[in-house]
Design an enzyme around this catalytic site. Structure first.
Site, PDB file in Angstrom:
ATOM      1  N   GLY A 124      40.572  13.021  66.292  1.00  0.00           N
ATOM      2  CA  GLY A 124      39.607  12.124  65.923  1.00  0.00           C
ATOM      3  C   GLY A 124      39.920  10.579  66.195  1.00  0.00           C
ATOM      4  O   GLY A 124      38.823   9.846  66.640  1.00  0.00           O
ATOM      5  N   ASN A 125      41.064  10.191  65.822  1.00  0.00           N
ATOM      6  CA  ASN A 125      41.199   8.470  65.907  1.00  0.00           C
ATOM      7  C   ASN A 125      41.531   8.107  67.662  1.00  0.00           C
ATOM      8  O   ASN A 125      41.275   7.059  67.960  1.00  0.00           O
ATOM      9  CB  ASN A 125      42.462   8.300  65.275  1.00  0.00           C
ATOM     10  CG  ASN A 125      43.563   8.670  65.848  1.00  0.00           C
ATOM     11  OD1 ASN A 125      43.689  10.066  66.370  1.00  0.00           O
ATOM     12  ND2 ASN A 125      44.728   8.143  66.129  1.00  0.00           N
ATOM     13  N   LYS A 167      33.664  24.573  55.726  1.00  0.00           N
ATOM     14  CA  LYS A 167      33.666  23.240  56.437  1.00  0.00           C
ATOM     15  C   LYS A 167      32.338  22.450  56.115  1.00  0.00           C
ATOM     16  O   LYS A 167      31.420  23.052  56.566  1.00  0.00           O
ATOM     17  CB  LYS A 167      33.708  23.540  57.875  1.00  0.00           C
ATOM     18  CG  LYS A 167      34.140  22.556  58.734  1.00  0.00           C
ATOM     19  CD  LYS A 167      35.529  22.700  59.250  1.00  0.00           C
ATOM     20  CE  LYS A 167      35.751  21.303  60.029  1.00  0.00           C
ATOM     21  NZ  LYS A 167      37.294  21.009  60.003  1.00  0.00           N
ATOM     22  N   LYS A 222      39.782  22.425  65.936  1.00  0.00           N
ATOM     23  CA  LYS A 222      40.251  22.225  67.593  1.00  0.00           C
ATOM     24  C   LYS A 222      41.541  22.445  67.553  1.00  0.00           C
ATOM     25  O   LYS A 222      42.133  22.756  68.608  1.00  0.00           O
ATOM     26  CB  LYS A 222      39.619  20.747  67.768  1.00  0.00           C
ATOM     27  CG  LYS A 222      40.519  19.536  67.201  1.00  0.00           C
ATOM     28  CD  LYS A 222      41.382  18.959  68.121  1.00  0.00           C
ATOM     29  CE  LYS A 222      42.196  17.902  67.528  1.00  0.00           C
ATOM     30  NZ  LYS A 222      42.704  17.890  66.064  1.00  0.00           N
ATOM     31  N   LYS A 246      47.281  21.969  61.965  1.00  0.00           N
ATOM     32  CA  LYS A 246      48.023  21.371  63.214  1.00  0.00           C
ATOM     33  C   LYS A 246      49.346  22.166  63.301  1.00  0.00           C
ATOM     34  O   LYS A 246      49.833  22.750  64.402  1.00  0.00           O
ATOM     35  CB  LYS A 246      48.359  19.926  62.892  1.00  0.00           C
ATOM     36  CG  LYS A 246      47.210  19.171  63.378  1.00  0.00           C
ATOM     37  CD  LYS A 246      47.273  17.693  63.439  1.00  0.00           C
ATOM     38  CE  LYS A 246      46.077  16.760  62.908  1.00  0.00           C
ATOM     39  NZ  LYS A 246      44.874  17.369  63.622  1.00  0.00           N
TER      40      LYS A 246
HETATM   41  P1  ADP Z   1      42.758  14.579  63.485  1.00  0.00           P
HETATM   42  O1  ADP Z   1      41.353  13.996  63.716  1.00  0.00           O
HETATM   43  O2  ADP Z   1      43.898  14.227  64.434  1.00  0.00           O
HETATM   44  O3  ADP Z   1      42.588  16.122  63.413  1.00  0.00           O
HETATM   45  P2  ADP Z   1      43.257  14.393  60.724  1.00  0.00           P
HETATM   46  O4  ADP Z   1      42.862  13.522  59.762  1.00  0.00           O
HETATM   47  O5  ADP Z   1      42.494  15.872  60.405  1.00  0.00           O
HETATM   48  O6  ADP Z   1      43.509  14.253  62.156  1.00  0.00           O
HETATM   49  O7  ADP Z   1      44.944  15.112  60.350  1.00  0.00           O
HETATM   50  C1  ADP Z   1      45.876  14.039  60.364  1.00  0.00           C
HETATM   51  C2  ADP Z   1      46.145  13.451  59.412  1.00  0.00           C
HETATM   52  O8  ADP Z   1      46.820  14.243  58.018  1.00  0.00           O
HETATM   53  C3  ADP Z   1      47.212  12.419  59.239  1.00  0.00           C
HETATM   54  O9  ADP Z   1      46.825  11.262  59.842  1.00  0.00           O
HETATM   55  C4  ADP Z   1      47.787  12.234  57.776  1.00  0.00           C
HETATM   56  O10 ADP Z   1      46.923  11.274  57.287  1.00  0.00           O
HETATM   57  C5  ADP Z   1      47.533  13.583  57.010  1.00  0.00           C
HETATM   58  N1  ADP Z   1      48.681  14.358  56.557  1.00  0.00           N
HETATM   59  C6  ADP Z   1      48.376  15.334  55.475  1.00  0.00           C
HETATM   60  N2  ADP Z   1      49.564  15.781  55.067  1.00  0.00           N
HETATM   61  C7  ADP Z   1      50.681  15.183  56.123  1.00  0.00           C
HETATM   62  C8  ADP Z   1      51.959  15.480  56.282  1.00  0.00           C
HETATM   63  N3  ADP Z   1      52.681  16.275  55.652  1.00  0.00           N
HETATM   64  N4  ADP Z   1      52.654  14.632  57.160  1.00  0.00           N
HETATM   65  C9  ADP Z   1      51.729  13.852  58.022  1.00  0.00           C
HETATM   66  N5  ADP Z   1      50.529  13.617  57.850  1.00  0.00           N
HETATM   67  C10 ADP Z   1      49.901  14.326  56.881  1.00  0.00           C
HETATM   68 MG    MG Z   2      41.561  17.372  61.932  1.00  0.00          MG
END
Ligand code: ADP
Ligand code: MG
Length: 312
Positions: free
Chosen positions: A13-14, A130, A212, A274
């Site tokens: 998303g970022n 969701k 995604k 992920k």
């Molecule tokens: P995206 O939009 O890329 O899918 P998300 O916000 O859904 O991003 O997921 C990524 C976020 O998950 C990271 O930015 C972090 O804040 C968070 N996160 C949660 N658990 C962990 C972890 N164990 N290690 C790293 N980041 C984590």
């Molecule tokens: Mg996400």
């Protein structure tokens, strides 16, 4: 001729949206994203790009609802996902074309409206999880629940929101088209927002959201990619994330990760999908690896010194 390296890159998303949801600001964010992506694009690689759409589809649903009338009815979720695949695809396509030109490369960019096949009997349909769309009061949610049969749940003390199932992707309808484009040197953007979920037997769009990260994994498997890169807001994945004893991971095996999942190191809905997608890809293609990292690190990905690398 040496075989090209096929890389599926999933954008978080970022990469698209910070806090300004105007078209201008999102195009500006994607311009920077394209400046990172171009580092992967050369005569030896075939890059396929997928992306999220959470905030965009949420805003679009709000717009649809605000203008809903008999003459101009609000569009359903599957159509809204298609609309965001189109808008984000256009912005990214446009930004990438500029970078390709600046780098003196010869490559066209195309976006494919992508339908992802799901099983109508997926367990997820029994437990919609969701949250999508606007926050409502309890009364509004109850009224809509009765009128439409949709499910509404309380979201972390912020109000009531519609919830939809998040089924697992089975396959991608346009896989041959995508493969053909990639084989013909077209930089292809696809599976945006996890793809438009369609039921495997009826072929109809369904009210659901596919993660995604899982859609990108499926894409990497179906296209027989050599590498899956998941780009997000952090440079690496961590154990004890955000705590004093936080520990960033450089390289990790599937079995180690499975252990860490048991120990609940990864937040569901953000890092967990992920990690699960990376595991699934490496299990399907044991000679390959998946890398979870941030956009800024993309230029150094070949050195093996950035991000968290997942191996079998
Ligand atoms: P995206 O939009 O890329 O899918 P998300 O916000 O859904 O991003 O997921 C990524 C976020 O998950 C990271 O930015 C972090 O804040 C968070 N996160 C949660 N658990 C962990 C972890 N164990 N290690 C790293 N980041 C984590
Ligand atoms: Mg996400």
């Amino acid at each position: 001729m040496q075989q090209k390296k096929r890389i599926v890159v999933a954008l978080g998303g970022n990469a698209i949206l910070s806090n300004d949801a105007s078209a201008k600001a999102q195009q500006q964010a994607l311009k920077q994203t394209a400046q990172h992506l171009i580092k992967l694009i050369n005569a030896e690689t075939q890059v396929i790009i997928s992306h999220g759409n959470g905030p965009q589809v949420g805003n679009l649903l709000l717009q649809q609802q605000a203008a809903d009338s008999k003459e101009n009815p609000a569009m359903p979720l599957d159509t809204c996902v298609a609309m965001t695949q189109g808008s984000i695809g256009f912005w990214l396509q446009n930004a990438l074309e500029k970078e390709i030109q600046n780098a003196n490369l010869e490559q066209e960019v195309a976006t494919i409206i992508t339908q992802v096949i799901v099983d109508g009997n997926d367990e997820a349909f029994k437990n919609p999880s969701k949250p999508i769309g606007p926050f409502l009061t309890h009364e509004q949610a109850q009224a809509l629940e009765q009128a439409t049969g949709a499910v509404y749940k309380e979201d972390a003390g912020r109000g009531w929101r519609k919830v939809v199932p998040s089924p697992k992707p089975i396959s991608i309808k346009e896989k041959y088209s995508i493969n053909t484009l990639v084989n013909n040197n077209v930089l292809t953007i696809c599976a945006g927002g996890g793809g438009i979920p369609v039921e495997q037997h009826s072929g109809q769009g369904v009210e659901a959201v596919i993660d995604k990260d899982f859609a990108s994994e499926k894409l990497a498997e179906l296209l027989d990619a050599d590498l899956l890169v998941i780009l997000t807001g952090v440079e690496k994945i961590a154990l004890n994330f955000g705590k004093e004893d936080e520990q960033w991971l450089d390289q990790v095996t599937v079995s180690e990760l499975e252990q860490y999942i048991e120990e609940k190191h990864f937040a569901p809905g953000s890092m967990l999908p992920k990690v699960e997608a990376a595991i699934q890809y490496v299990k399907a293609k044991p000679k390959c690896k998946a890398i979870i990292t941030s956009l800024e690190m993309l230029g150094d990905i070949d050195k093996g010194t950035v991000g968290t690398t997942v191996i079998s």
